[in-house]
Design an enzyme around this catalytic site. Sequence first.
Site, short mmCIF file in Angstrom:
data_model
loop_
_atom_site.label_atom_id
_atom_site.label_comp_id
_atom_site.label_asym_id
_atom_site.label_seq_id
_atom_site.Cartn_x
_atom_site.Cartn_y
_atom_site.Cartn_z
N LYS A 198 29.27 14.90 -13.96
CA LYS A 198 28.50 14.18 -14.99
C LYS A 198 26.99 14.39 -14.81
CE LYS A 198 26.82 11.42 -17.88
NZ LYS A 198 27.07 11.02 -19.24
N CYS A 252 19.74 9.19 -20.41
CA CYS A 252 20.63 10.12 -19.70
C CYS A 252 19.88 11.32 -19.15
CB CYS A 252 21.72 10.59 -20.66
SG CYS A 252 22.41 9.23 -21.60
N1 SAJ Z 1 15.70 17.41 -26.69
C1 SAJ Z 1 14.71 18.40 -26.73
N2 SAJ Z 1 15.06 19.69 -27.06
C2 SAJ Z 1 16.37 20.02 -27.32
C3 SAJ Z 1 17.37 19.03 -27.25
C4 SAJ Z 1 17.00 17.72 -26.92
O1 SAJ Z 1 13.53 18.13 -26.52
O2 SAJ Z 1 16.61 21.20 -27.62
C5 SAJ Z 1 15.33 16.01 -26.35
C6 SAJ Z 1 15.74 14.97 -27.42
O3 SAJ Z 1 14.79 14.88 -28.43
C7 SAJ Z 1 15.84 13.71 -26.59
C8 SAJ Z 1 16.35 14.22 -25.24
O4 SAJ Z 1 16.07 15.60 -25.21
O5 SAJ Z 1 14.59 13.10 -26.40
C9 SAJ Z 1 17.83 14.01 -24.97
O6 SAJ Z 1 18.57 14.18 -26.16
P1 SAJ Z 1 19.98 14.93 -26.23
O7 SAJ Z 1 20.40 14.90 -27.64
O8 SAJ Z 1 19.90 16.25 -25.56
O9 SAJ Z 1 20.95 14.07 -25.29
P2 SAJ Z 1 21.27 12.49 -25.14
O10 SAJ Z 1 20.42 11.96 -24.03
O11 SAJ Z 1 21.23 11.78 -26.43
O12 SAJ Z 1 22.81 12.56 -24.64
C10 SAJ Z 1 23.12 13.27 -23.45
C11 SAJ Z 1 24.30 14.22 -23.72
N3 SAJ Z 1 24.47 15.12 -22.58
C12 SAJ Z 1 24.51 16.47 -22.75
O13 SAJ Z 1 24.38 17.01 -23.82
C13 SAJ Z 1 24.77 17.27 -21.52
C14 SAJ Z 1 25.56 13.40 -23.95
O14 SAJ Z 1 26.68 14.25 -24.07
C15 SAJ Z 1 25.79 12.43 -22.77
O15 SAJ Z 1 26.94 11.62 -22.99
C16 SAJ Z 1 24.59 11.53 -22.70
O16 SAJ Z 1 23.44 12.34 -22.42
C17 SAJ Z 1 24.81 10.52 -21.58
O17 SAJ Z 1 25.14 9.35 -21.88
O18 SAJ Z 1 24.77 10.90 -20.40
#
Ligand code: SAJ
Length: 403
Positions: A198, A252
Amino acid sequence: MVNVIGLGYIGLPTALMLSSNGVKIIGTDCNKELVDTLNAGKTTFFEKGLDELFQKALLSGIEFTTEYQKTDVYIVSVPTPYDKFSKKVDASYVISAMQDVIRVAPNGSTIVIESTISPGTINKRIRPVLKDLGRTDINLVHAPERIIPGNMVYELINNNRTIGADDKVVGNRIKNLYAKFCKGEIVVTDIKTAEMTKVVENTFRAVNIAFANELAKICRHDDMNVYEIIRICNMHPRVNILQPGPGVGGHCISVDPWFLVGDYPSLTRVIGESMKTNDSMPEFVLNRIFEIMEEREMKDITRVGLYGLTYKENVDDIRESPTLQLLECQKRHLGIGLKVYDPFITKSVADNQYYNLDEFLDSIDLVVIMVKHDEIIENMGKLRNKVVLDCQNICSFTDVYHI
Ligand code: SAJ
């Protein structure tokens, strides 16, 4: 019957999903106000499809209470923040929930921990709690959640899952429980492996976002278009670069990788630097605002507004939000005045906050797009006469600024 402990972003959808699929569920949370809201028939946060699921679960007889139940299976999904100084996981909420559960849990019952924890936490921190209370008859399982805010209901059903257990019989019993709603593959492994997977999944994403953010900084420094470069690179069959942004928020990606840095400080150079890179982005945006104001000879910071307060698009979650980090950074530089607006945030969470898009836009000349909510994409025309700093690459105007 299953007692779900902690009815937040993960516990609530999980409880509703199990209940809607015929499992008798009692949801327990120590926050009475939250329990009262659920008992009044209202959900506690916005998520696509959650209200419909809530209605189904109510029809299936789900109950919400502050009391812990005597039952065979518990699912614990309480927050696991990190200690800001040591960077190690702060397992105090899990430990405290375990202590409450253990008081009522019968012999042979199983406690499933869904909260994200660093590898070895169950062995080092949770088992001793059971031992101290003389409860070695209880089975421990780790079933880390994987659902992404914004698409939780779909992912709860369709994602693959990991179950970590001491023995296969207990692991398979819990696998069968999740299989009541989960159509993905459910892998049964040992507990420490499940804990590590995880944290590694979220670390993988954090490091990859940091790479994109570092590229953005290089390209800004030497006047190259990072988006065009990423678009072309991604046409290579083995390259898949993520998008740079104004920072990384949420509970996360911006938190879990620190657990590894906290536990293995001398072995996590790439991860540590990646986290620092992501954390540096809000200040980088603040600096961009300064540069643009200089270039445009704008003097009044109160004519600058940040669009979006949530940590990402189309959710109402502001935990670790880049916009709040940027406002904090403004404060640390002894500045005030930036305006802010988010259609999903109706409570006051910042100074100079607006609650109506048109009023917000009327009060500013420079708009900084921090979050790509559908609302701003649909209303892009309203930014025509503004100076735009687009941190999400969603605006197609020719004279728009980027990070
Ligand atoms: N972000 C970027 N660039 C990107 C993608 C995301 O800057 O290309 C930023 C987003 O704007 C945001 C942050 O990263 O601020 C995180 O967003 P996210 O959509 O990547 O992920 P979370 O935090 O909403 O959810 C993550 C997910 N983990 C993965 O994709 C490996 C989700 O599957 C998990 O269940 C969740 O964390 C968790 O609860 O751990």
